[in-house]
Scaffold this motif. Sequence first.
Motif, short mmCIF file in Angstrom:
data_model
loop_
_atom_site.label_atom_id
_atom_site.label_comp_id
_atom_site.label_asym_id
_atom_site.label_seq_id
_atom_site.Cartn_x
_atom_site.Cartn_y
_atom_site.Cartn_z
N THR A 85 0.83 -1.20 0.00
CA THR A 85 0.00 0.00 0.00
C THR A 85 0.87 1.26 0.00
N THR A 86 1.87 1.30 0.85
CA THR A 86 2.71 2.50 0.93
C THR A 86 3.61 2.67 -0.30
N GLN A 87 4.00 1.58 -0.92
CA GLN A 87 4.89 1.65 -2.08
C GLN A 87 4.15 1.85 -3.41
N ASN A 88 2.90 1.39 -3.51
CA ASN A 88 2.21 1.37 -4.80
C ASN A 88 0.96 2.22 -4.88
N ASN A 89 0.48 2.74 -3.78
CA ASN A 89 -0.72 3.59 -3.77
C ASN A 89 -1.87 2.99 -4.59
N PRO A 90 -2.40 1.86 -4.17
CA PRO A 90 -3.50 1.26 -4.94
C PRO A 90 -4.73 2.17 -4.94
N HIS A 91 -5.57 2.00 -5.94
CA HIS A 91 -6.80 2.77 -6.04
C HIS A 91 -7.93 2.17 -5.21
N ILE A 92 -7.80 0.88 -4.88
CA ILE A 92 -8.81 0.19 -4.08
C ILE A 92 -8.17 -1.05 -3.47
N ILE A 93 -8.69 -1.46 -2.29
CA ILE A 93 -8.15 -2.62 -1.60
C ILE A 93 -9.29 -3.56 -1.24
N LEU A 94 -9.11 -4.84 -1.58
CA LEU A 94 -9.99 -5.91 -1.10
C LEU A 94 -9.26 -6.56 0.06
N LEU A 95 -9.88 -6.60 1.22
CA LEU A 95 -9.17 -6.98 2.44
C LEU A 95 -9.91 -8.05 3.23
N ASP A 96 -9.23 -9.17 3.45
CA ASP A 96 -9.75 -10.23 4.31
C ASP A 96 -9.58 -9.78 5.76
N VAL A 97 -10.45 -10.24 6.63
CA VAL A 97 -10.36 -9.87 8.04
C VAL A 97 -9.40 -10.79 8.78
N LEU A 106 -6.26 -12.65 8.88
CA LEU A 106 -4.94 -12.80 8.27
C LEU A 106 -4.00 -13.44 9.29
N PRO A 107 -2.92 -14.07 8.83
CA PRO A 107 -2.06 -14.79 9.77
C PRO A 107 -1.32 -13.91 10.78
N ASP A 108 -1.01 -12.67 10.41
CA ASP A 108 -0.21 -11.83 11.30
C ASP A 108 -0.97 -10.69 11.97
N THR A 109 -2.19 -10.43 11.53
CA THR A 109 -3.01 -9.36 12.10
C THR A 109 -4.44 -9.59 11.65
N ASP A 110 -5.35 -8.79 12.19
CA ASP A 110 -6.71 -8.88 11.66
C ASP A 110 -6.93 -7.70 10.71
N GLY A 111 -7.82 -7.91 9.77
CA GLY A 111 -8.07 -6.90 8.74
C GLY A 111 -8.60 -5.59 9.29
N PHE A 112 -9.32 -5.64 10.42
CA PHE A 112 -9.83 -4.41 11.01
C PHE A 112 -8.68 -3.51 11.46
N THR A 113 -7.71 -4.10 12.14
CA THR A 113 -6.53 -3.34 12.60
C THR A 113 -5.75 -2.82 11.40
N LEU A 114 -5.59 -3.67 10.40
CA LEU A 114 -4.87 -3.26 9.19
C LEU A 114 -5.60 -2.12 8.49
N CYS A 115 -6.91 -2.21 8.41
CA CYS A 115 -7.71 -1.14 7.80
C CYS A 115 -7.46 0.18 8.53
N ASN A 116 -7.45 0.12 9.83
CA ASN A 116 -7.21 1.31 10.64
C ASN A 116 -5.83 1.92 10.33
N LYS A 117 -4.81 1.08 10.17
CA LYS A 117 -3.47 1.56 9.83
C LYS A 117 -3.45 2.19 8.44
N ILE A 118 -4.12 1.55 7.49
CA ILE A 118 -4.18 2.07 6.13
C ILE A 118 -4.92 3.41 6.12
N ARG A 119 -5.99 3.51 6.89
CA ARG A 119 -6.77 4.74 6.98
C ARG A 119 -5.96 5.91 7.53
N SER A 120 -4.96 5.62 8.34
CA SER A 120 -4.13 6.71 8.86
C SER A 120 -3.23 7.30 7.77
N GLU A 121 -3.10 6.58 6.65
CA GLU A 121 -2.24 7.03 5.55
C GLU A 121 -3.00 7.48 4.30
N THR A 122 -4.17 6.90 4.06
CA THR A 122 -4.88 7.15 2.81
C THR A 122 -6.38 6.93 2.96
#
Length: 164
Positions: A48-60, A62-78
Amino acid sequence: MTLKLEDHKILMVDDDQHILDLLITVFEKEGFQNILTATNGAEALFITTQNNPHIILLDVMLPDTDGFTLCNKIRSETDVPILFLTAKTTDLDKLQGFSFGGDDYITKPFNPLEVVARVKAQLKRSTKIPSQYSRKRIYDFGFFNIDPNTGTLIVNGERVECPM
């Protein structure tokens, strides 16, 4: 300028490679060409930080985190549209997804063509330029002008009332 389908960058995040393969096949058949994938949260955040996608499909789940937490991190950037694509189907899960910044919530099993339709709808709204009717536009014909935004006719510099 509106982007063509093949110009949009889509990031698909899911730890199930079979789901990613299915989605890639369907999206490519629908004209998308710039598809990025990740199978865990760290990889998704990096892409996400390297490629600036136009849209993200996100599973909740995931092996290393949950998608909700990841969504929150992504939202802080874009503000990129994020569509959750998950097996978590309770109303509480859906509400949680929206509260963390998700723009849509699709449950598994899903119809891949519906996912494409939802992505296209989100992309249309998020990358849309103003329509020709919302821009300030006046047609000049020399001695008279027409402003379609206000319905005004001006002849030799004077506004003319046009009864309906």
